[in-house]
Design a protein around this motif. Structure first.
Motif, mmCIF file in Angstrom:
data_model
loop_
_atom_site.group_PDB
_atom_site.id
_atom_site.type_symbol
_atom_site.label_atom_id
_atom_site.label_comp_id
_atom_site.label_asym_id
_atom_site.label_seq_id
_atom_site.Cartn_x
_atom_site.Cartn_y
_atom_site.Cartn_z
ATOM 1 N N GLN A 224 0.844 -1.187 0.000
ATOM 2 C CA GLN A 224 0.000 0.000 0.000
ATOM 3 C C GLN A 224 0.884 1.244 0.000
ATOM 4 O O GLN A 224 1.963 1.245 0.594
ATOM 5 N N LEU A 225 0.401 2.303 -0.653
ATOM 6 C CA LEU A 225 1.048 3.609 -0.609
ATOM 7 C C LEU A 225 -0.009 4.651 -0.250
ATOM 8 O O LEU A 225 -1.166 4.535 -0.679
ATOM 9 N N PRO A 226 0.355 5.666 0.533
ATOM 10 C CA PRO A 226 -0.622 6.707 0.849
ATOM 11 C C PRO A 226 -0.964 7.524 -0.391
ATOM 12 O O PRO A 226 -0.087 7.809 -1.213
ATOM 13 N N LEU A 227 -2.238 7.865 -0.540
ATOM 14 C CA LEU A 227 -2.662 8.664 -1.683
ATOM 15 C C LEU A 227 -3.891 9.480 -1.334
ATOM 16 O O LEU A 227 -4.952 8.912 -1.041
ATOM 17 N N LEU A 228 -3.758 10.794 -1.333
ATOM 18 C CA LEU A 228 -4.869 11.725 -1.183
ATOM 19 C C LEU A 228 -5.788 11.360 -0.022
ATOM 20 O O LEU A 228 -7.011 11.315 -0.157
ATOM 21 N N GLY A 229 -5.176 11.077 1.120
ATOM 22 C CA GLY A 229 -5.943 10.779 2.319
ATOM 23 C C GLY A 229 -6.386 9.339 2.456
ATOM 24 O O GLY A 229 -6.995 8.962 3.460
ATOM 25 N N GLY A 230 -6.091 8.501 1.474
ATOM 26 C CA GLY A 230 -6.444 7.085 1.531
ATOM 27 C C GLY A 230 -5.229 6.235 1.205
ATOM 28 O O GLY A 230 -4.099 6.633 1.461
ATOM 29 N N MET A 231 -5.496 5.051 0.651
ATOM 30 C CA MET A 231 -4.411 4.138 0.308
ATOM 31 C C MET A 231 -4.504 3.701 -1.149
ATOM 32 O O MET A 231 -5.595 3.446 -1.664
ATOM 33 N N LEU A 232 -3.358 3.633 -1.779
ATOM 34 C CA LEU A 232 -3.233 3.105 -3.129
ATOM 35 C C LEU A 232 -2.806 1.651 -3.004
ATOM 36 O O LEU A 232 -1.875 1.336 -2.270
ATOM 37 N N HIS A 233 -3.507 0.762 -3.715
ATOM 38 C CA HIS A 233 -3.257 -0.679 -3.625
ATOM 39 C C HIS A 233 -2.632 -1.205 -4.911
ATOM 40 O O HIS A 233 -2.678 -0.555 -5.956
ATOM 41 N N ALA A 234 -2.074 -2.407 -4.839
ATOM 42 C CA ALA A 234 -1.558 -3.081 -6.030
ATOM 43 C C ALA A 234 -2.750 -3.485 -6.910
ATOM 44 O O ALA A 234 -3.823 -3.720 -6.389
ATOM 45 N N PRO A 235 -2.556 -3.536 -8.220
ATOM 46 C CA PRO A 235 -1.271 -3.436 -8.906
ATOM 47 C C PRO A 235 -0.697 -2.023 -9.030
ATOM 48 O O PRO A 235 0.503 -1.869 -9.213
ATOM 49 N N THR A 236 -1.553 -0.993 -8.937
ATOM 50 C CA THR A 236 -1.060 0.371 -9.139
ATOM 51 C C THR A 236 0.017 0.743 -8.134
ATOM 52 O O THR A 236 1.042 1.338 -8.489
ATOM 53 N N ALA A 237 -0.168 0.389 -6.869
ATOM 54 C CA ALA A 237 0.832 0.715 -5.847
ATOM 55 C C ALA A 237 2.165 0.037 -6.150
ATOM 56 O O ALA A 237 3.238 0.636 -5.949
ATOM 57 N N ALA A 238 2.129 -1.196 -6.630
ATOM 58 C CA ALA A 238 3.370 -1.909 -6.951
ATOM 59 C C ALA A 238 4.097 -1.217 -8.102
ATOM 60 O O ALA A 238 5.322 -1.017 -8.056
ATOM 61 N N VAL A 239 3.357 -0.834 -9.134
ATOM 62 C CA VAL A 239 3.959 -0.170 -10.294
ATOM 63 C C VAL A 239 4.535 1.186 -9.890
ATOM 64 O O VAL A 239 5.661 1.537 -10.262
ATOM 65 N N VAL A 240 3.776 1.966 -9.131
ATOM 66 C CA VAL A 240 4.248 3.289 -8.711
ATOM 67 C C VAL A 240 5.488 3.161 -7.824
ATOM 68 O O VAL A 240 6.445 3.934 -7.963
ATOM 69 N N HIS A 241 5.484 2.177 -6.923
ATOM 70 C CA HIS A 241 6.660 1.970 -6.072
ATOM 71 C C HIS A 241 7.884 1.617 -6.912
ATOM 72 O O HIS A 241 8.975 2.168 -6.702
ATOM 73 N N GLN A 242 7.711 0.722 -7.886
ATOM 74 C CA GLN A 242 8.861 0.369 -8.720
ATOM 75 C C GLN A 242 9.307 1.567 -9.558
ATOM 76 O O GLN A 242 10.514 1.779 -9.740
ATOM 77 N N PHE A 243 8.372 2.352 -10.052
ATOM 78 C CA PHE A 243 8.740 3.567 -10.782
ATOM 79 C C PHE A 243 9.639 4.460 -9.921
ATOM 80 O O PHE A 243 10.683 4.941 -10.387
ATOM 81 N N CYS A 244 9.249 4.700 -8.687
ATOM 82 C CA CYS A 244 10.055 5.547 -7.805
ATOM 83 C C CYS A 244 11.439 4.949 -7.568
ATOM 84 O O CYS A 244 12.455 5.654 -7.634
ATOM 85 N N GLU A 245 11.481 3.657 -7.309
ATOM 86 C CA GLU A 245 12.754 3.000 -7.033
ATOM 87 C C GLU A 245 13.690 3.017 -8.247
ATOM 88 O O GLU A 245 14.873 3.321 -8.135
ATOM 89 N N VAL A 246 13.138 2.674 -9.403
ATOM 90 C CA VAL A 246 13.960 2.536 -10.608
ATOM 91 C C VAL A 246 14.237 3.890 -11.254
ATOM 92 O O VAL A 246 15.387 4.280 -11.443
ATOM 93 N N ALA A 247 13.183 4.602 -11.630
ATOM 94 C CA ALA A 247 13.349 5.827 -12.415
ATOM 95 C C ALA A 247 13.950 6.968 -11.607
ATOM 96 O O ALA A 247 14.764 7.738 -12.122
ATOM 97 N N LEU A 248 13.555 7.080 -10.340
ATOM 98 C CA LEU A 248 14.049 8.193 -9.533
ATOM 99 C C LEU A 248 15.386 7.899 -8.871
ATOM 100 O O LEU A 248 16.243 8.778 -8.763
ATOM 101 N N HIS A 249 15.567 6.645 -8.404
ATOM 102 C CA HIS A 249 16.739 6.330 -7.591
ATOM 103 C C HIS A 249 17.732 5.364 -8.244
ATOM 104 O O HIS A 249 18.796 5.114 -7.682
ATOM 105 N N GLY A 250 17.375 4.783 -9.375
ATOM 106 C CA GLY A 250 18.283 3.867 -10.056
ATOM 107 C C GLY A 250 18.461 2.532 -9.367
ATOM 108 O O GLY A 250 19.466 1.850 -9.561
ATOM 109 N N ARG A 251 17.460 2.130 -8.564
ATOM 110 C CA ARG A 251 17.522 0.837 -7.876
ATOM 111 C C ARG A 251 16.735 -0.206 -8.656
ATOM 112 O O ARG A 251 15.656 0.075 -9.147
#
Length: 197
Positions: A155-182
């Motif tokens: 889960q990821l926080p989003l606009l006062g609620g929670m974002l769930h997978a699959p969207t949360a998984a994709v967004v988390h990987q985007f942050c890790e890979v595209a932003l941080h190179g992990r």
């Protein structure tokens, strides 16, 4: 930011997933600059949809015969939000994510540039289009255990609620890979039970 993300995505080796009876789909992780703030475009699905009504989602959907993952992501982005981008906007791909509802989702990271925040939501499928600052999404995810699966639910926080997978998984990987190179992998992360159908 665009060049950094492109560099990180070029170095990343996305892992494909065999369809194995599932249907191919694509989603667009569309990065925009809104009021000088790097942001991601996230939609709220229409409440009357047959599947996943009212859930947060990235623009996307089923691939048509002969379409590549980027072609489908760009088409769905335009259909659902009115944002029209060419193939030169594609920065790279993330790992395929097999969904519990019978799809293999291919996330495509695209650069949307500066936006005025005016979108043309496709009313039949999209209740609203939201521009969410990247900084709000680039946070440690919450991992839950459920009796129905051995894998953690992300889960990821989003606009006062929670974002769930699959969207949360994709967004988390985007942050890790595209932003941080992990090279963080997410295909093993679970969806909540309500998203299994």
């Amino acid at each position: 930011m665009r060049s950094t993300m492109a560099e990180h995505l070029a170095a990343f080796r996305p892992v494909p997933v065999e369809l194995d009876g599932r249907r191919p789909a694509s989603v667009a992780v569309c990065v925009l600059i809104a009021a000088d703030v790097p942001s991601v475009l996230i939609t709220r699905r229409a409440p009357r949809m047959r599947a996943h009504a009212g859930q947060w989602a990235l623009p996307g959907g089923r691939r048509e015969p002969g379409e590549t993952a980027p072609q489908a992501a760009l088409r769905e982005l335009e259909e659902e939000t009115g944002v029209r981008l060419g193939p030169e906007s594609v920065l790279g791909l993330l790992d395929d994510y097999p969904t519990r509802s019978g799809y293999v989702m291919s996330p495509v990271v695209v650069w949307g540039g500066v936006t005025d925040g005016v979108f043309a939501a496709q009313e039949a499928e999209v209740a609203g289009v939201h521009v969410v600052p990247v900084a709000d999404l680039d946070v440690p995810p919450r991992m839950l255990t459920i009796p129905e699966s051995e894998s953690p639910v992300i889960q990821l926080p989003l606009l006062g609620g929670m974002l769930h997978a699959p969207t949360a998984a994709v967004v988390h990987q985007f942050c890790e890979v595209a932003l941080h190179g992990r090279s963080t992998r997410v295909a093993h992360l679970e969806q909540p039970v309500f998203a299994w159908r």
